[in-house]
Design a protein around this motif. Sequence first.
Motif, mmCIF file in Angstrom:
data_model
loop_
_atom_site.group_PDB
_atom_site.id
_atom_site.type_symbol
_atom_site.label_atom_id
_atom_site.label_comp_id
_atom_site.label_asym_id
_atom_site.label_seq_id
_atom_site.Cartn_x
_atom_site.Cartn_y
_atom_site.Cartn_z
ATOM 1 N N ARG A 17 10.956 -25.051 -0.713
ATOM 2 C CA ARG A 17 11.253 -23.715 -1.234
ATOM 3 C C ARG A 17 10.928 -22.587 -0.251
ATOM 4 N N LYS A 18 9.747 -22.652 0.347
ATOM 5 C CA LYS A 18 9.324 -21.527 1.182
ATOM 6 C C LYS A 18 10.250 -21.296 2.365
ATOM 7 N N VAL B 180 14.042 -20.261 0.848
ATOM 8 C CA VAL B 180 14.334 -18.938 0.294
ATOM 9 C C VAL B 180 14.499 -17.850 1.359
ATOM 10 N N LYS B 181 14.056 -18.134 2.589
ATOM 11 C CA LYS B 181 14.256 -17.145 3.651
ATOM 12 C C LYS B 181 15.731 -16.918 3.938
ATOM 13 N N VAL C 194 19.206 -13.523 -3.694
ATOM 14 C CA VAL C 194 19.491 -13.700 -5.109
ATOM 15 C C VAL C 194 19.531 -12.336 -5.768
ATOM 16 N N SER D 219 10.327 -0.420 -1.853
ATOM 17 C CA SER D 219 10.671 -1.814 -2.133
ATOM 18 C C SER D 219 11.391 -2.433 -0.945
ATOM 19 N N MET E 71 8.986 -3.093 1.833
ATOM 20 C CA MET E 71 8.151 -4.234 1.480
ATOM 21 C C MET E 71 8.919 -5.541 1.680
ATOM 22 N N LEU E 72 10.183 -5.538 1.256
ATOM 23 C CA LEU E 72 10.989 -6.750 1.421
ATOM 24 C C LEU E 72 11.159 -7.091 2.897
ATOM 25 N N LYS F 50 9.087 -6.600 5.196
ATOM 26 C CA LYS F 50 7.856 -7.229 5.663
ATOM 27 C C LYS F 50 7.742 -8.658 5.132
ATOM 28 N N ILE F 51 8.123 -8.813 3.878
ATOM 29 C CA ILE F 51 8.012 -10.143 3.273
ATOM 30 C C ILE F 51 8.912 -11.140 3.995
ATOM 31 N N TYR F 52 10.103 -10.664 4.391
ATOM 32 C CA TYR F 52 11.000 -11.555 5.121
ATOM 33 C C TYR F 52 10.716 -11.546 6.618
ATOM 34 N N SER F 53 9.671 -10.824 7.036
ATOM 35 C CA SER F 53 9.308 -10.690 8.449
ATOM 36 C C SER F 53 10.505 -10.300 9.316
ATOM 37 N N GLU G 37 12.750 -7.995 11.923
ATOM 38 C CA GLU G 37 12.538 -7.127 13.080
ATOM 39 C C GLU G 37 12.738 -5.682 12.641
#
Lengths: 345, 270
Positions: free
Chosen positions: A95-96, A99-100, A104, A121, A124-125, A127-130, A132
């Motif tokens: 999953r980890k 989902v990258k 969805v 938001s 934040m997203l 950053k969560i998806y790292s 660039e």
Amino acid sequence: MTDDIISATNLSKTYKVYLNKKGIIGNIKNIFIRREKINIAAVDNISFIIKSNSVTGLLGPNGAGKTTIIKMLTGILSPTDGTIKSMGLNPFSDRKKYVKNIGVCLGQKPQLWWDLPVIESYKMLSKIYSLEEDSFNKYLNYLIKKWNLEDLLFKPVRKLSLGQLSRCNLIASILHKPKLLFLDEPTLGLDIYYKNIFLEMIKEIKKDLNTTIILTSHNLYEIEELCNNIILIDKGKIIFSDTLQTLKNMYEKENEIILILSKPANDFDGNQLKEKYNLFNIEKLDNNSKIKISFDKKKINLENLISDLLVLFKNNIKDIVFSNSSLEKIIQNILIKDHSNNIDR
Amino acid sequence: MIKLLKNKLEKYFSIIKINFSKVLVYKYSFLIEIISLLFQFTASVYIWKYILENSPQIKNYSVISLTSYLLFSTIIKAITQNTTSIDIEKDIRTGNIYNFLILPIDYIFLYLFRDIGSSLGRILLNSWLIGIYGLLFFNVNIYYGIVNYLLFFISIVFSILIYSEISILIGLISFWTVSQNGLRYANSVISAFFSGSLIPLDFYPDLLKKISLFLPYRSIIYVPITILQTNTIYSNLFQLLIQFLWVSVLFFINNKLKIKAFNSLEIVGG
């Protein structure tokens, strides 16, 4: 490129449901006695393939198992049986990593943080998806300009209207440029104006990112606009899986002409015409001021029929409306047939 | 490798940041929270003043040291509070958990860092107000060594983590029970009793004190204050170690529970 991006084989999902006893005494019993358990098959041994770069519509009535399939494909639910390979990964156990690369967008449950401005938001997203930072900012600016979201960015999400929210939410799901995009009833509750903007957005995203899209919707107009493949599901089973065109060719039998007359044709009798052309039906509507003729386009000579009609209603025709049977009707017919088969069994 | 770590740190730092700003968005709600805490604090101080009217000390506590204890207890309570168990329950009940599971992020870390973020917000917003209130209206002792304060702050970080992890644990249980009002209530009562938020644990009979040693609650409020008020560095470091152990144990349990929960996840409908 026509590789398979997803292949699912013999996929099943059963839910355990506890049977509760009814009434007050039943409720008291429920506390002490182990309740009876039954299994409900939400998805029942299905296999399918989704080609990369395609737009696939997952269709079916409520409770058919669409959402369960989407949840298994996104790695949220583990299948009870069968395997899914998506982009070479097992969605649930990997999953980890998986989902990258997927996006969805759920129409019912926006992904954005309720209390904060939209832009927060998005950041934040990223950053969560790292992502660039430069390329993210570039892409975000591009999207914002393209879809006129400047005014919305600094509004708290809870103050957005549904139309604004759903657009912002769609953007949130594609910020990381996913290879695979799931849209689960994305236009739920939108009016026609926003629905069209939304469809336009999806088309553009498809063009920009070259993603594979899987869409569930009750709105068949959307499906017709966007999808090239269709998987039709009912009661956890696939009843049709092929291109939209094949579906139409296979099931599109009924065409219609509606004549709108300026004077009511009270003495018109359609039986002669019906026999001559082997029509399905001729109906008089609205106090004989409309005549509805239904037939199979492939089986009759349309030109002759029309010229006959023109002669019959000379100087009395206000308007002529042609219509092919809608996708809605086609699917309705398939489902009805499927249900009656089930009853027979 | 370093880049990977940097990305990971940035990811969780952004969660801290977003929740920190959320506290600031709802500042009035937090101010009301302080006012209710101040009422609690004031009431318990007057009760103790009344009890200690005729005797100068109980179990080594004078009025001043008890008032100071209650002040720090109120501050820590204000900082560590969270709504995590309710939020996780809501995630599960409404199916909102879906939105977190589709992100490349760990569900437990998400809530842990979220609580750190909102606790930082509360430190900025609440804690010093409570401190000033105590200093202005009551006779308290806040003069401890720098080392004590240093260890105290580390200890508070552990308190935040432990309380957050307990809340996550209770939240995760609702994967099976769907509603967990009873459990949450029990937790808040037991926590109030064994964390030492109402009175120092020294006041309890031996049996209860022994029980408290086997529960994580003690580490939330009693331990940080003890660290602040004790001058033996080794005992203080030992207390920190115990806190750290609780953080690890709870983290381990939560992770096991999470894996079990996700395997049996059934979000029906929606």
